[in-house]
Design an enzyme around this catalytic site. Structure first.
Site, PDB file in Angstrom:
ATOM      1  N   HIS A 194       0.868  -1.181   0.000  1.00 47.15           N
ATOM      2  CA  HIS A 194       0.000   0.000   0.000  1.00 47.15           C
ATOM      3  C   HIS A 194       0.907   1.235   0.000  1.00 47.15           C
ATOM      4  O   HIS A 194       2.014   1.182   0.532  1.00 47.15           O
ATOM      5  CB  HIS A 194      -0.828  -0.064   1.289  1.00 47.15           C
ATOM      6  N   ASP A 222       2.824  -4.953   7.827  1.00 45.09           N
ATOM      7  CA  ASP A 222       1.650  -4.094   7.706  1.00 45.09           C
ATOM      8  C   ASP A 222       0.409  -4.986   7.793  1.00 45.09           C
ATOM      9  O   ASP A 222       0.050  -5.670   6.835  1.00 45.09           O
ATOM     10  CB  ASP A 222       1.706  -3.346   6.369  1.00 45.09           C
ATOM     11  N   GLN A 269      -4.865  -4.969   6.695  1.00 50.13           N
ATOM     12  CA  GLN A 269      -5.930  -5.838   6.185  1.00 50.13           C
ATOM     13  C   GLN A 269      -6.026  -7.133   6.985  1.00 50.13           C
ATOM     14  O   GLN A 269      -7.116  -7.606   7.299  1.00 50.13           O
ATOM     15  CB  GLN A 269      -5.665  -6.207   4.716  1.00 50.13           C
ATOM     16  N   LYS A 302     -10.550  -1.043  10.206  1.00 53.79           N
ATOM     17  CA  LYS A 302     -10.702  -2.198   9.321  1.00 53.79           C
ATOM     18  C   LYS A 302     -11.021  -3.460  10.119  1.00 53.79           C
ATOM     19  O   LYS A 302     -11.103  -4.557   9.583  1.00 53.79           O
ATOM     20  CB  LYS A 302      -9.429  -2.387   8.497  1.00 53.79           C
ATOM     21  N   CYS A 307      -4.812   2.636  -3.602  1.00 57.83           N
ATOM     22  CA  CYS A 307      -3.555   3.099  -2.972  1.00 57.83           C
ATOM     23  C   CYS A 307      -2.431   2.109  -3.208  1.00 57.83           C
ATOM     24  O   CYS A 307      -1.559   1.921  -2.349  1.00 57.83           O
ATOM     25  CB  CYS A 307      -3.726   3.359  -1.485  1.00 57.83           C
TER      26      CYS A 307
HETATM   27  C1  LIG Z   1      -2.601  -2.929   3.302  1.00 59.52           C
HETATM   28  C2  LIG Z   1      -2.878  -1.578   3.883  1.00 59.52           C
HETATM   29  N1  LIG Z   1      -1.911  -0.920   4.517  1.00 59.52           N
HETATM   30  C3  LIG Z   1      -2.111   0.283   5.064  1.00 59.52           C
HETATM   31  C4  LIG Z   1      -3.326   0.913   4.972  1.00 59.52           C
HETATM   32  C5  LIG Z   1      -3.478   2.268   5.593  1.00 59.52           C
HETATM   33  O1  LIG Z   1      -4.401   2.256   6.608  1.00 59.52           O
HETATM   34  P1  LIG Z   1      -4.953   3.620   7.221  1.00 59.52           P
HETATM   35  O2  LIG Z   1      -5.419   4.447   6.079  1.00 59.52           O
HETATM   36  O3  LIG Z   1      -6.045   3.193   8.131  1.00 59.52           O
HETATM   37  O4  LIG Z   1      -3.807   4.255   7.957  1.00 59.52           O
HETATM   38  C6  LIG Z   1      -4.367   0.272   4.317  1.00 59.52           C
HETATM   39  C7  LIG Z   1      -5.678   0.948   4.165  1.00 59.52           C
HETATM   40  O5  LIG Z   1      -6.254   0.982   3.121  1.00 59.52           O
HETATM   41  C8  LIG Z   1      -4.138  -1.004   3.765  1.00 59.52           C
HETATM   42  O6  LIG Z   1      -5.115  -1.653   3.121  1.00 59.52           O
END
Ligand SMILES: Cc1ncc(COP(=O)(O)O)c(C=O)c1O
Lengths: 151, 405
Positions: free
Chosen positions: B122, B199, B202, B225, B363
Site C-alpha cells: 500500500h 503491515d 488488512q 478495518k 492506494c
Molecule cells: C494494506 C494496507 N496498509 C495500510 C493501509 C493504511 O491504513 P490507514 O489508512 O487506516 O492508515 C491500508 C488501508 O487501506 C491497507 O489496506
C-alpha cells in the site's frame, strides 16, 4: 428517480466506444497533460490554432472511464473550427452546467450536444471525470506547463 | 454455530436501502462497518466517562484512564504481545509506519543502507520509506510479484543482504487479497540482521496474529478495518527496540520532567503518545476486539473462505471478467476488471443497484502498473456478508455489460 440510463445516454456510450478526434495530431502548436489522481484518468490534448486564431484541429489521447472519454470526444467536436477567443466562454458554460443545481436545465442552445453530460450532476464523484478534459484543454490554450487537474 | 442473521443484526447500518435497493456493502477492505457494541462503547465513554487520561485525580479521569488502558491490555493479549507496554496507540497503520520511519529510521538508517519492500505494498508502506531514503541516502529495493499476485520468494531472498536494514511487508494485500508468508520472510530477514515491519492493516480482521510467534519487530494496523472506530490504530513493537528509539512527536504525556534546559522522556508506550489520545477510539477498538473474539477466528476464517470461494467461482464463470490477484493463499478480496467497462463506470452502475464496491487503484498504483490496468473494481468481504450480496454484485455486472453492449 434518476436513472442510470440518464448518465450513460446512448450518445455517451457511442462516443466512448468510438471517440472522435482521438490520437495525436500531425501538426499542432499547443498541447497539455491532464491527470485525475483520484481515479488515474490520464489525458493529453493537442491543439492546432491557425493565424486567424481559429482552432483548426484538436485531438486527444489517453485512458479513462466512459464519462471522461465521451466528454473529451464531445469537447473536441464542440471546439473544432471555432475561434480560440470563444474558448473561455465555452469552458465556463460547461463548468456551470456540470456544477449547477440539479433543478436547473442545461442551456442546450449554448451547449449543444454537450448538454448530454448534464447527468453527471447526479453523481458528484463523477463530475471530475467530465471536466478533466476541459481543464486540460484550458492548459493547452494558455500553454501552461503544469499537468491539469480539476481542482 | 455461526449465525449469520445474528451477526448481521449486530451491525445496524446493514439494514438499509440505497436507491431503493437493499444495501450490499462489499467495500470492507476500505473500512468495515461497526457493530452496535462498539457504537455503544464509544457512546458510553462520551455520555458517562469523558475526561482526559493519565492526569486527573477525579473519578471521571480515573474511569477514562482505566478503560483506555484496559483497551491497550486487550489489544496486547489479542496480538499476544509480550507486554502491554509494546502497544502504542497511533492514528492508524499509516501513522504507525511513519512513526517507525521517522524515529527508528532516523536513528538507524544511513547512506548505503537498504530498505526492502514488496511490489504489492500500500502507498503507506512505500512513501514513508522513499522519504526516509531521500533524507538519508539509503536505497529502496522492491521484491517482485508474479502474475498471480504472489511475492516471488527467490527474488525476495536474493535482494536480502547485510545491507538490508529493514524489510517492510504487507501481511495481506488490500489490492489483491494475497496473504504473504510473513513468518518465513521474517526468519530470512533476521538471518541477515534486518528488522521487519509487518503491515497488518488488512490481515488483522481476518487472521489470528501472534506477534511473538511471528517474531516480527513491528506490527501495525488500523482499528477501522477491524470493526472499530476510525482515527485509531496501533504499532506493536518489541520493547527493547522501542526503548532504544527516539520519540516521534514531543508534547504532553510523553515526558517525565520538563525544564527549559532538558526534558526527560516518559517510558514506552507513552514516550510515543504525545498529546491527548483518541480515548473514545481506543475504547471502541478494545470493544471491537472483544467482538472479534466473541465470534472467533476459526469461525470467521471458515465463513470468509466460503464467501470468497463462492464469489471466485461466479467470477470465473462470468464472461469478460478478469481477476486481478489469484494467489493460492488469499482472503476476502475479489479484484477484477470487466471487458468494455471501465472500473469507475462499473462502480457507479453497481452503486445504483445498492452494491458498494471500490473502483480505483486502491492506494497501490505499482500493483496496477504491474497488471497493466488503470484501476480495478474490488469487492471485499467481511464476516457479515452473504451469498445473496455476492449475487447482487453479479446481477449488477450484467446490467453494466448491457449498458455498454
Ligand atoms: C494494506 C494496507 N496498509 C495500510 C493501509 C493504511 O491504513 P490507514 O489508512 O487506516 O492508515 C491500508 C488501508 O487501506 C491497507 O489496506
Amino acid at each position: 428517480m434518476f436513472d442510470l440510463r440518464d448518465l450513460y445516454l446512448q450518445v455517451i456510450v457511442d462516443h466512448n466506444k468510438a471517440p472522435r478526434n482521438f490520437g495525436k495530431l500531425a501538426h499542432y502548436n499547443h498541447e497539455a497533460d491532464g491527470y485525475n489522481p483520484l481515479c488515474g484518468d490520464k489525458l493529453h490534448v493537442y491543439l492546432d490554432v491557425n493565424d486567424e486564431g481559429i482552432i483548426e484541429d484538436v485531438s486527444f489521447e489517453g485512458e479513462g472511464c466512459a464519462i471522461s472519454v465521451a466528454s473529451a470526444s464531445l469537447m473536441t467536436e464542440a471546439v473544432k473550427n471555432t475561434p480560440l477567443s470563444g474558448f473561455q466562454e465555452k469552458f465556463e458554460q460547461f463548468q456551470h452546467m456540470v456544477t449547477s443545481d440539479l433543478a436547473e436545465a442545461p442551456d442546450e442552445e449554448a451547449l449543444g450536444k454537450l448538454a448530454v453530460l448534464a447527468g453527471v450532476r447526479e453523481f458528484p464523484s463523477r463530475i471530475k471525470c467530465a471536466s478533466l478534459c476541459w481543464h486540460t484543454l484550458k492548459s493547452a490554450v494558455t500553454d501552461s506547463q503544469e499537468v491539469a487537474k480539476t481542482e | 454455530m455461526f449465525d449469520i442473521e445474528k451477526i448481521r443484526g449486530d451491525f445496524p447500518i446493514l439494514n438499509q436501502e440505497v436507491y431503493g435497493k437493499p444495501l450490499a456493502y462489499l467495500d470492507n477492505a476500505a473500512t468495515t462497518q461497526k457493530p452496535q457494541c462498539v457504537i455503544d462503547a464509544v457512546n458510553h465513554y462520551y455520555a458517562c466517562d469523558n475526561a482526559n487520561v493519565h492526569r486527573g485525580v477525579h473519578a471521571l479521569s480515573e474511569r477514562a484512564t482505566a478503560d483506555f488502558e484496559a483497551a491497550r491490555q486487550r489489544i496486547a493479549s489479542f496480538f499476544n504481545a509480550r507486554d502491554q507496554r509494546e502497544v502504542i496507540f497511533t492514528r492508524g497503520a499509516t501513522e504507525s509506519i511513519n512513526l517507525i520511519a521517522a524515529s527508528w529510521g532516523g536513528a538507524n538508517i544511513t547512506a548505503g543502507d537498504e530498505i526492502l519492500i514488496t511490489h504489492m505494498e500500500h502507498h503507506s508502506n512505500i512513501v514513508p520509506w522513499q522519504m526516509l531514503c531521500k533524507r538519508t541516502g539509503a536505497t529502496l529495493k522492491v521484491a517482485p510479484i508474479n502474475e498471480r499476485g504472489e511475492l516471488v520468494m527467490d527474488e525476495f531472498e536474493s535482494l536480502l543482504s547485510e545491507r538490508t536494514k529493514l524489510v517492510g511487508v504487507v501481511h495481506m494485500s488490500n489490492a489483491l487479497g494475497t496473504i504473504n508468508p510473513v513468518e518465513s520472510i521474517i526468519q530470512k530477514a533476521h538471518a541477515v540482521g534486518a528488522k521487519v515491519l509487518v503491515d497488518g492493516a488488512q490481515a488483522a480482521a481476518h487472521l489470528a496474529v501472534d506477534v511473538q510467534q511471528l517474531d516480527c519487530d513491528f506490527y501495525v494496523t488500523s482499528a477501522h478495518k477491524m470493526y472499530g472506530p476510525t482515527g485509531i490504530g496501533i504499532l506493536i513493537g518489541k520493547a527493547s527496540i522501542l526503548e532504544s528509539m527516539p520519540p516521534y512527536q514531543g508534547g504532553g504525556d510523553m515526558i517525565l520532567t520538563v525544564t527549559f534546559e532538558k526534558t526527560e522522556y516518559n517510558d514506552i508506550p507513552y514516550k510515543f503518545e504525545a498529546g491527548t489520545p483518541h480515548i473514545a477510539g481506543a475504547i471502541g477498538f478494545g470493544k471491537a476486539i472483544e467482538y472479534i473474539e466473541s465470534i472467533g477466528f476459526d469461525a470467521i476464517g471458515k465463513r470468509e473462505k466460503e464467501l470468497l470461494a463462492y464469489a471466485t467461482a461466479k467470477a470465473e464463470a462470468f464472461d469478460g471478467v478478469r481477476q486481478i490477484g489469484t494467489a493460492a493463499h488469499k482472503a476476502c478480496v475479489l479484484s477484477f476488471v470487466l471487458d468494455q467497462v471501465h472500473p469507475h463506470d462499473l462502480g457507479t452502475i453497481v452503486d445504483r443497484e445498492g452494491v458498494a464496491i471500490r473502483a480505483g487503484h486502491h492506494c497501490a498504483m505499482p500493483v496496477m502498473q504491474f497488471f497493466k490496468v488503470p484501476a480495478t473494481a474490488r469487492a471485499s468481504f467481511s464476516v457479515y456478508n452473504t451469498e445473496a450480496e455476492v449475487d447482487a454484485l453479479f446481477v449488477a455486472l450484467e446490467k453494466a455489460q448491457a449498458i455498454f453492449a
